[in-house]
Design a protein around this motif. Structure first.
Motif, short mmCIF file in Angstrom:
data_model
loop_
_atom_site.label_atom_id
_atom_site.label_comp_id
_atom_site.label_asym_id
_atom_site.label_seq_id
_atom_site.Cartn_x
_atom_site.Cartn_y
_atom_site.Cartn_z
N VAL A 4 0.82 -1.20 0.00
CA VAL A 4 0.00 0.00 0.00
C VAL A 4 0.86 1.26 0.00
O VAL A 4 0.53 2.26 -0.64
N THR A 5 2.00 1.21 0.68
CA THR A 5 2.92 2.35 0.69
C THR A 5 3.46 2.58 -0.71
O THR A 5 3.43 3.71 -1.23
N HIS A 6 3.93 1.52 -1.34
CA HIS A 6 4.47 1.65 -2.70
C HIS A 6 3.41 2.18 -3.67
O HIS A 6 3.68 3.09 -4.45
N ALA A 7 2.22 1.63 -3.60
CA ALA A 7 1.17 2.04 -4.53
C ALA A 7 0.75 3.49 -4.31
O ALA A 7 0.61 4.25 -5.27
N LEU A 8 0.56 3.88 -3.06
CA LEU A 8 0.14 5.26 -2.78
C LEU A 8 1.19 6.29 -3.13
O LEU A 8 0.89 7.30 -3.77
N VAL A 9 2.43 6.05 -2.71
CA VAL A 9 3.50 7.00 -3.00
C VAL A 9 3.71 7.11 -4.51
O VAL A 9 3.86 8.21 -5.05
N VAL A 14 3.28 10.14 -9.55
CA VAL A 14 3.01 10.15 -10.98
C VAL A 14 1.79 11.01 -11.31
O VAL A 14 1.76 11.71 -12.32
N ASP A 15 0.79 11.01 -10.44
CA ASP A 15 -0.40 11.83 -10.67
C ASP A 15 -0.04 13.30 -10.76
O ASP A 15 -0.55 14.02 -11.61
N ARG A 16 0.84 13.75 -9.89
CA ARG A 16 1.26 15.15 -9.91
C ARG A 16 1.93 15.50 -11.22
O ARG A 16 1.79 16.60 -11.72
N ALA A 17 2.69 14.56 -11.80
CA ALA A 17 3.47 14.85 -13.00
C ALA A 17 2.74 14.52 -14.30
O ALA A 17 2.83 15.28 -15.26
N LEU A 18 2.01 13.40 -14.33
CA LEU A 18 1.48 12.91 -15.60
C LEU A 18 -0.03 12.74 -15.65
O LEU A 18 -0.59 12.50 -16.71
N ALA A 23 -0.92 7.50 -13.48
CA ALA A 23 -0.67 7.21 -12.07
C ALA A 23 -1.23 5.86 -11.66
O ALA A 23 -0.60 5.12 -10.89
N LEU A 24 -2.41 5.51 -12.17
CA LEU A 24 -2.99 4.20 -11.86
C LEU A 24 -2.13 3.06 -12.40
O LEU A 24 -1.88 2.07 -11.71
N LEU A 25 -1.65 3.22 -13.63
CA LEU A 25 -0.79 2.18 -14.21
C LEU A 25 0.53 2.07 -13.46
O LEU A 25 1.00 0.96 -13.19
N ALA A 26 1.11 3.19 -13.11
CA ALA A 26 2.37 3.17 -12.37
C ALA A 26 2.17 2.55 -10.98
O ALA A 26 3.01 1.78 -10.51
N ALA A 27 1.06 2.87 -10.33
CA ALA A 27 0.78 2.29 -9.01
C ALA A 27 0.64 0.77 -9.12
O ALA A 27 1.15 0.03 -8.27
N LEU A 28 -0.01 0.30 -10.17
CA LEU A 28 -0.10 -1.14 -10.41
C LEU A 28 1.30 -1.73 -10.64
O LEU A 28 1.65 -2.76 -10.08
N SER A 93 5.33 1.10 -20.41
CA SER A 93 6.38 1.93 -19.82
C SER A 93 5.97 2.45 -18.44
O SER A 93 6.80 2.51 -17.52
N LEU A 94 4.71 2.80 -18.28
CA LEU A 94 4.23 3.29 -16.98
C LEU A 94 4.25 2.18 -15.93
O LEU A 94 4.53 2.44 -14.75
N LEU A 95 3.99 0.93 -16.35
CA LEU A 95 4.13 -0.19 -15.41
C LEU A 95 5.58 -0.32 -14.96
O LEU A 95 5.88 -0.52 -13.79
#
Length: 162
Positions: A4-9, A14-18, A23-28, A93-95
């Motif tokens: 949960v820490t990894h996913a939230l951070v 990523v949400d702030r930047a992209l 951000a959802l894909l990167a969190a996954l 790439s986002l993953l």
């Protein structure tokens, strides 16, 4: 650190930047480096169904071969994948970016991350002496606070490499 820490951070970063979708894909993707731990969320969601389908103990085999925080926690494959896939396969790439952010977060823990293979195992880098559990207690509420206080506000998306 916990998933949960990894996913939230990762999501907040990523949400702030992209934006939201990236951000959802990167969190996954931030869950993927922990495929090397048999009880991780990623191993349970991805490898357990493969085990049921094949009858092979994949999670145990991956853990026995790689160990936790072994090669899957090295930043280089995640960085290379992010860079190589960015132009033509943005979602993949986002993953990979999520995996890279996971690894960089783990570099903040006392256990660190492997950066170079050597004769006696991996050369590890730990940027702080702080244990992962402390980061969990701090980063989860901090990330939630950022999400709550910035909900509805959208920053300009950053275009990287075209």
């Amino acid at each position: 650190m916990m998933w949960v820490t990894h996913a939230l951070v990762t999501y907040v970063t990523v949400d702030r930047a992209l934006g939201h979708h990236p951000a959802l894909l990167a969190a996954l993707g931030s869950l993927l480096p922990d495929l090397d731990h048999p009880n991780s969320l990623a191993a349970r969601l991805i490898l357990r169904p493969l085990e049921r389908a094949t009858g092979v103990r994949i999670r145990g085999a991956v853990h026995a071969r790689l160990g936790h925080r072994g090669p899957l926690h090295s930043p280089w494959p995640w960085l290379l994948g992010t860079l190589l896939l960015w132009q033509h396969h943005r979602d993949l790439s986002l993953l990979m970016l999520g995996g890279l952010l996971h690894v960089l977060q783990d570099a903040l823990t006392a256990r660190g991350i492997p950066v170079l293979p050597g004769r006696d195992g991996w050369l590890r880098v730990a940027l702080t002496p702080i244990p992962g559990r402390w980061w969990d207690r701090v980063l989860v509420p901090a990330s939630a606070l950022v999400l709550l206080t910035t909900a509805g506000r959208r920053t300009e998306s950053v275009t990287i490499w075209g």
